[in-house]
Scaffold this motif. Structure first.
Motif, PDB file in Angstrom:
ATOM      1  N   ALA A   1       0.381  -0.999  -0.207  1.00  0.00           N
ATOM      2  CA  ALA A   1       0.163   0.229   0.007  1.00  0.00           C
ATOM      3  C   ALA A   1       1.097   0.791   0.033  1.00  0.00           C
ATOM      4  CB  ALA A   1      -1.290   0.582   1.402  1.00  0.00           C
ATOM      5  N   ALA A   2       2.124   0.788   0.816  1.00  0.00           N
ATOM      6  CA  ALA A   2       2.960   2.229   1.207  1.00  0.00           C
ATOM      7  C   ALA A   2       3.824   2.689  -0.876  1.00  0.00           C
ATOM      8  CB  ALA A   2       4.042   2.283   1.762  1.00  0.00           C
TER       9      ALA A   2
ATOM     10  N   LEU B   1       2.529   1.932  -3.156  1.00  0.00           N
ATOM     11  CA  LEU B   1       0.855   1.908  -4.522  1.00  0.00           C
ATOM     12  C   LEU B   1       0.460   4.265  -3.517  1.00  0.00           C
ATOM     13  CD1 LEU B   1      -0.566  -0.535  -4.725  1.00  0.00           C
ATOM     14  CD2 LEU B   1       0.382   0.489  -6.784  1.00  0.00           C
ATOM     15  N   SER B   2       1.003   4.123  -3.231  1.00  0.00           N
ATOM     16  CA  SER B   2       0.813   5.229  -2.300  1.00  0.00           C
ATOM     17  C   SER B   2       0.902   7.011  -3.425  1.00  0.00           C
ATOM     18  CB  SER B   2       0.951   6.251  -0.980  1.00  0.00           C
ATOM     19  OG  SER B   2       2.678   6.348  -0.637  1.00  0.00           O
ATOM     20  N   GLU B   3       0.606   7.991  -3.077  1.00  0.00           N
ATOM     21  CA  GLU B   3       0.053   9.679  -3.768  1.00  0.00           C
ATOM     22  C   GLU B   3       1.926   9.801  -3.851  1.00  0.00           C
ATOM     23  OE1 GLU B   3      -2.462  12.335  -3.910  1.00  0.00           O
ATOM     24  OE2 GLU B   3      -4.006  10.552  -4.752  1.00  0.00           O
ATOM     25  N   GLY B   4       2.362   9.343  -2.768  1.00  0.00           N
ATOM     26  CA  GLY B   4       3.802  10.288  -2.466  1.00  0.00           C
ATOM     27  C   GLY B   4       5.257   9.506  -2.541  1.00  0.00           C
TER      28      GLY B   4
ATOM     29  N   ASN C   1       3.915   6.161  -5.655  1.00  0.00           N
ATOM     30  CA  ASN C   1       4.280   6.033  -7.059  1.00  0.00           C
ATOM     31  C   ASN C   1       4.477   6.151  -8.097  1.00  0.00           C
ATOM     32  OD1 ASN C   1       2.797   3.346  -8.744  1.00  0.00           O
ATOM     33  ND2 ASN C   1       1.718   4.375  -8.999  1.00  0.00           N
TER      34      ASN C   1
ATOM     35  N   SER D   1       2.084   0.230  -9.886  1.00  0.00           N
ATOM     36  CA  SER D   1       0.685  -0.017  -9.751  1.00  0.00           C
ATOM     37  C   SER D   1       1.239  -1.213 -10.961  1.00  0.00           C
ATOM     38  CB  SER D   1       0.487   0.829 -10.160  1.00  0.00           C
ATOM     39  OG  SER D   1       0.954   2.422 -11.466  1.00  0.00           O
TER      40      SER D   1
END
Length: 622
Positions: free
Chosen positions: A180-181, A183-186, A188, A206
């Motif tokens: 999840a980390a 794939l985060s906006e900050g 990925n 992703s």
């Protein structure tokens, strides 16, 4: 527990609970990891009702049961008392490193096929809706539903983290937290990242799977190391946080770029083959040979490559089109056999196999017909090869991870109707060519296809022509007067499966059960419901009176002989009040089998509707 009896027998025949290290499942098969594979009784498992076939190879010990495998598996792991996944504490069998990697990919992909298939099928449905004009591609409804499809592939690292974590000795929840980390906006796809003053490469996580597999593999070792150096009372608080603090930077610095290189490398190899040999040759070859890969349990190795294709170029130019063409060619071969078959039972079997293959599940056909008759392999090589050839020449693209008949609408893609029509033609070519080839090649006559009367006639003819020392037979009479039924129709799986030997069932219309041959009474059960007789020729006969009548504890049974007595044919063994047995709620069918069937050339029951104690019931070829 719908499959309790079936699973109980499976557990017994694979060597018991203690011999099962792990068991997972795919579309149609249970995949066992056994501690000692020599303990498994493969032939007996193959003969079980409900088992299509058994495949034992380097990948796993695989028992093919059909498309209801998920229900069987859930009950099986409950009875075994395990999670259904490999236990990290179990002793691992040493494997070839390349083989181990392929096994990991295959076993990790299998559990997440469900959402992947759902996403692919949804893409097909949306394509149909836009084709018919019922839903616009710009409408909120379309965009909302399409988010399901795109989300499955965008969050693929999370699915993969959960699937492979325990196999790699890592915590599934920490693995998901790491995915999840990533794939985060900050993180990925973000440029200019750094940690502790060290610049990080820009990587898109992703739609990928290799970086997270490498990260979770590393995480397993990190957790083990931290637990080793930290005091026990600090494990709960400090191991999770230090695991993530260590694994995230290493993943960003090393595993992300490595995953991208490996993924690009797989795509490059496939594209190189397509550019060198021609796209048509790769699709045709895979469509022709896929049944062989499925037979050896290697059908899932293409999934990582297909995922990488979708991530890199947005579609799969080879494999899923070839898969669909091959699957429908399998269905075509079964239709050819359906049209050729004269036996109603065979027609029903081939029809069922064909329908399953149309939906994208070919294991029943491959293990139930292809392996048995072999010629359908040739039919699919012809049909699949020709269909794949056309698909390759017309550059068919697979826009969604969906296969089989239901996945065809997904080939419309972004209004690419030419692609859709080309795929339809390729599928028709594969189906028709395979059906014609299978029909022309014909159904080989099985060795045991002759009737029982024909077998007995042959035995008698041989017996009269050759010396008795070369071929002899012994005859077993009926043990009671009554209606004769096939052993397979007896309502007791232990007997009907043939596991205890060949024989017959008799529904008696008299109360007397007699010796069917001259010999010694070697066994008399205390409950008087079963007898073992060994004839002068060494034939071991088991006479079992009624089903579950052991519960009567001898009630309604009047014993006439004792263990150790010598008996002659027709001599009474026991008098049974069958009416009282039926009133008690028990099936009164008498079962008579030759328990040492494997010691003889053949054991052949007569094919009659009625039998007496003076008539021949079973012929044993010595």
């Amino acid at each position: 527990m719908k499959y309790q009896d079936f699973n109980k027998k499976i557990i017994e025949l694979v060597g018991g609970k203690d011999n099962v290290q792990a068991v997972v499942h795919c579309m149609t098969r249970l995949r066992f990891t056994l501690k000692d594979r020599s303990k498994a009784k493969t032939e007996e498992i193959k003969n079980m009702d409900g088992v299509v076939d058994v495949v034992s190879n380097d990948v796993a010990y695989q028992i093919i049961v059909g498309t209801h495998v998920n229900e069987v598996h859930s009950e099986l792991i409950s009875m075994l008392g395990i999670s259904g996944e490999s236990d990290a504490s179990d002793k691992k069998v040493k494997k070839n490193p390349v083989k181990a990697v392929l096994d990991l990919f295959s076993e990790s992909m299998t559990p997440i096929l469900e959402p992947i298939i759902a996403a692919g099928m949804l893409a097909g449905v949306l394509s149909l809706l836009t084709l018919t004009g019922l839903v616009s591609a710009e409408s909120p409804t379309y965009l909302l539903l399409d988010n399901i499809r795109s989300a499955v592939f965008f969050f693929l690292p999370i699915f993969m983290a959960m699937s492979c974590a325990k196999r790699l000795n890592a915590s599934p929840y920490l693995a998901v937290a790491l995915a999840a980390a990533l794939l985060s906006e900050g993180i990925n796809g973000v440029e200019g990242l750094s940690i502790f003053g060290i610049s990080l490469p820009t990587t898109t996580y992703s739609n990928s799977f290799i970086p997270i597999i490498l990260a979770v593999w590393f995480m397993g070792y990190v957790q083990k190391f931290l637990k080793k150096i930290m005091p026990q009372f600090l494990h709960y608080f400090l191991v999770p946080v230090f695991t993530l603090i260590i694994c995230l930077p290493i993943t960003l610095m090393f595993f992300g770029p490595m995953g991208a290189w490996i993924g690009n490398g797989m795509s490059y190899v496939c594209l190189f083959l397509m550019d060198t040999l021609g796209n048509w040759s790769v699709i045709a070859l895979y469509a022709a040979l896929q049944p062989f890969l499925i037979m050896f349990g290697a059908g899932n190795f293409i999934i990582p490559i297909v995922v990488q294709f979708h991530a890199e170029i947005g579609y799969d130019p080879v494999f899923y089109a070839a898969c669909t063409i091959s699957d429908i060619a399998v269905a075509g071969a079964m239709v050819g056999y359906f049209l050729r078959a004269k036996n109603e039972k065979q027609k029903q079997l081939f029809g069922t196999f064909g329908f399953s293959a149309l939906l994208g599940v070919t294991e029943p056909a491959i293990y139930g017909a292809f392996v048995k008759f072999r010629r359908p392999f040739i039919a699919v090589m012809i049909g699949g090869g020709l269909g794949g050839l056309f698909a390759g020449i017309t550059n068919v693209k697979t826009y969604a991870m969906a296969w089989g008949l239901a996945g065809l609408p997904s080939y419309i893609g972004n209004s690419d109707y030419k692609n859709f029509y080309s795929m339809i033609i390729a599928v028709i070519i594969g189906f028709v060519a395979a059906a014609i080839a299978a029909y022309i090649l014909g159904i080989p006559k099985e060795k045991d296809e002759k009737s029982n009367d024909e077998k007995i006639a042959e035995v008698k003819a041989v017996d009269s022509e050759v010396n008795a020392s070369i071929m002899k037979k012994t005859v077993i009479n009926g043990c009671a007067k009554g209606d004769l039924i096939e052993l397979a129709k007896v309502d007791d799986k232990a007997f009907s499966s043939g596991a205890l030997g060949k024989g017959v069932g008799i529904v008696a219309n008299t109360n007397s059960v007699v010796a069917p041959a001259n010999g010694e009474v070697v066994t008399v059960f205390p409950t008087k419901h079963a007898f073992g007789i060994k004839t002068d020729d060494g034939v071991e006969i088991l006479i079992h009176i009624g089903i579950n009548t052991v519960e009567l504890e001898g009630k309604h049974f009047d014993l006439k002989v004792n263990q150790g007595d010598m008996v002659t044919v027709g001599q009474p063994l026991v008098e049974v009040d069958f009416e009282k047995v039926k009133e008690e709620g028990y099936d009164p069918t008498i079962i008579m089998v030759v328990t040492n069937t494997a010691d003889y050339l053949d054991v052949i029951p007569v094919k009659e509707d009625f039998i007496t104690s003076e008539e021949e019931c079973i012929t044993v070829v010595l």
